[in-house]
Design an enzyme around this catalytic site. Structure first.
Site, PDB file in Angstrom:
ATOM      1  N   GLU A   1       3.568  -6.831   1.912  1.00  0.00           N
ATOM      2  CA  GLU A   1       3.173  -5.450   2.222  1.00  0.00           C
ATOM      3  C   GLU A   1       4.320  -4.731   2.926  1.00  0.00           C
ATOM      4  O   GLU A   1       5.048  -5.353   3.699  1.00  0.00           O
ATOM      5  CB  GLU A   1       1.912  -5.439   3.099  1.00  0.00           C
TER       6      GLU A   1
ATOM      7  N   HIS B   1      -4.421  -1.588   2.388  1.00  0.00           N
ATOM      8  CA  HIS B   1      -4.756  -2.186   3.690  1.00  0.00           C
ATOM      9  C   HIS B   1      -5.525  -1.186   4.562  1.00  0.00           C
ATOM     10  O   HIS B   1      -5.107  -0.830   5.670  1.00  0.00           O
ATOM     11  CB  HIS B   1      -3.491  -2.662   4.419  1.00  0.00           C
TER      12      HIS B   1
END
Length: 527
Positions: free
Chosen positions: A262, A280
């Site tokens: 990420e 997220h």
């Protein structure tokens, strides 16, 4: 008395700022402050309140000559150099439970999105296609919902799913049968969950034991047509293997909020028509951001004004006066817990901790918190010494404390006993005059060993030849033995060995030890 000063270097709500002021704390609100300027002024503050943007490095902490506490509004402290803070005596706090409801609700939302193909249907409709017959979803009512990890967030998901009239099954080694009944879920083993679940949702930390828990092998064991949701941690699912399972049609769909890398600008799952992806967003609600901000303001204020420590990552709830006496026993308790936790595989039912002699006169609650944290941490990585008892209670694990006078050869003893569905195991430790914690008993067998970074624990039958064969297995593998501690209950009876070795022990070597005649268990332990 001068009021303590706190710097808020990330965006918190005005209500959180007001909590500091109402408590009598002098607060400066400087969200987005430049890192160079932060280094110049950090020496003026007793407390620092942050989210994820501020990077609290060892270099910054060198300038923080007054700093006593760092409070993170949220659970993750990856942006804080915790060892460096600990070395400087700075308490690091987080707010581990503020995002629970929000993350659980996002998992349920993604479950609905998968079941009814909502994102694809939305895109199609807004493109003017009106493909009503293309999007044939499935009902949630009556489906089997498999939850991997039924802790704080997982239990909220379970309650919501039960309310949706789903059949909820859960895999969690720390979930007690009593807690499962209270939640209205069926506790199962992982193999059973994989075979039965129509939907699988993950709510477990990423640890060595949970990494790729949905591997290619385990994905192959799932029910054909399963749908998988991950709002927990990237790395719990083998994304390449999942893409292959989606391409083959074995997995009907997947909804992911977290990814191995990420920010996820590219990913094996992206582009598949049956994948729903969000960036997220588990904790991204107004309520969750407000909750953690208020909590961190209260925690920092309580510590600076009253010495109360809440949700500390790096220190138990004890006062400065108690710290010198408690510190070596805190280390002992945590390592005894870690010893037991690394060996515990079945469902944990209870933990009994007995304090004998001088240690019984200390604040044993702090010691118990340390022991339970050590016990749970091998599987629940985010647990700390303050949150450990609450996390244990959530899972229905009974914690018992007993204090008594010294009855044996040692001035102070701590005995930790864990009871699972299948067995009871005890480990005993003490602190010698040098301040180092030691193991002096395992399963009723006397032994004397220091804790070491890498150890092998062996349980075996007391028969001639074991030591020679054991040394040969390690020698052939090029593994050096540093110390070797032995104990037995009787000649020819049960024996244990605690062996300090240099470096990590490959599984193949442990398998070789286990193959030695008379060996019952062989495990690597790390401390």
């Amino acid at each position: 008395m001068t009021a303590p000063k706190v710097l808020i270097s990330d965006k918190l709500s005005e209500a959180a700022v007001q909590i500091f002021r109402d408590s009598g704390v002098d607060v400066d609100f400087r969200p987005g402050i430049d890192k160079d300027e932060l280094e110049q002024i950090i020496g003026n503050y007793d407390g620092l309140a942050i989210r994820s943007a501020t990077k609290v490095t060892a270099k910054l902490l060198e300038k923080a000559t007054r700093l006593k506490v760092i409070g993170r509004a949220g659970i993750g402290v990856d942006n804080v150099d915790v060892p460096a803070a600990t070395a400087r005596g700075i308490i690091v706090m987080n707010t581990p439970f503020g995002n629970s409801i929000t993350t659980a609700e996002h998992a349920i939302a993604l479950t609905f999105a998968l079941a009814r193909e909502i994102p694809a249907a939305d895109a199609s409709t807004q493109a003017g296609k009106w493909e009503k017959n293309r999007f044939m979803g499935v009902e949630l009512t009556g489906k089997t919902f498999g939850i991997i990890g039924c802790g704080n967030i997982g239990s909220i998901v379970a309650e919501r799913a039960v309310g949706l009239r789903m059949k909820v099954i859960a895999y969690d080694p720390f979930l007690s049968p009593e807690r499962a009944r209270d939640l209205g879920v069926e506790k199962v083993e992982l193999e059973d969950l994989l075979a039965r679940a129509d939907f699988i949702t993950l709510h477990t930390p990423l640890t060595e034991k949970t990494k790729n828990i949905l591997s290619a092998e385990n994905l192959a064991k799932t029910k054909k047509g399963v749908r998988i949701v991950n709002c927990a941690r990237g790395g719990l699912v083998d994304e390449v293997a999942l893409r292959a399972a989606l391409d083959s049609g074995h997995v009907a769909g997947a909804a992911f909020d977290v990814f191995t890398v990420e920010p996820a600008k590219e990913n094996p799952l992206f582009g598949h028509p049956n994948v729903v992806a969000t960036p997220h967003l588990g904790a991204a609600t107004t309520e969750a951001q407000e909750n953690v901000a208020l909590q961190v303001a209260e925690q920092i204020s309580d510590y600076l004004l009253r010495g109360a420590i809440t949700n500390a990552i790096n220190f138990p709830s004890i006062t400065a006066e108690e710290a010198p006496k408690l510190r070596p026993f805190v280390e002992l308790a945590e390592k005894l817990g870690s010893f037991a936790g690394q060996l515990t595989e079945g469902g944990l039912k209870s933990v009994r901790i007995t304090y004998e002699g001088s240690v019984a006169q200390l604040k044993v609650k702090a010691l118990t918190s340390a022991a339970v944290a050590g016990l749970l941490r091998p599987i629940l990585q985010d647990v700390n010494v303050v949150s450990a008892p609450a996390i244990a209670r959530e899972r229905g694990i009974v914690i018992e404390e007993t204090t008594r006078e010294a009855e044996g050869d040692y001035d102070a003893l701590i005995t930790l006993t864990v009871t699972t569905d299948d067995y009871e195991r005890s480990i005993v430790g003490t602190v010698f005059a040098d301040g180092k914690p030691r193991i002096v008993g395992i399963k009723g067998i006397k032994v004397d060993a220091e804790f070491a970074p890498s150890m092998i624990y062996v349980s075996n039958e007391d028969k001639p030849g074991f030591i020679g064969r054991f040394a040969t297995v390690l020698g052939d593998a090029g593994i050096n033995i540093a110390t070797f501690a032995l104990g037995r209950d009787a000649e020819g009876g049960s024996a244990v060995a605690l062996v300090q070795v240099d470096g990590k022990v490959p599984q193949a070597v442990l398998d070789g030890v286990h193959a030695i005649p008379g060996v019952k268990h062989a495990h690597q332990l790390t401390f």
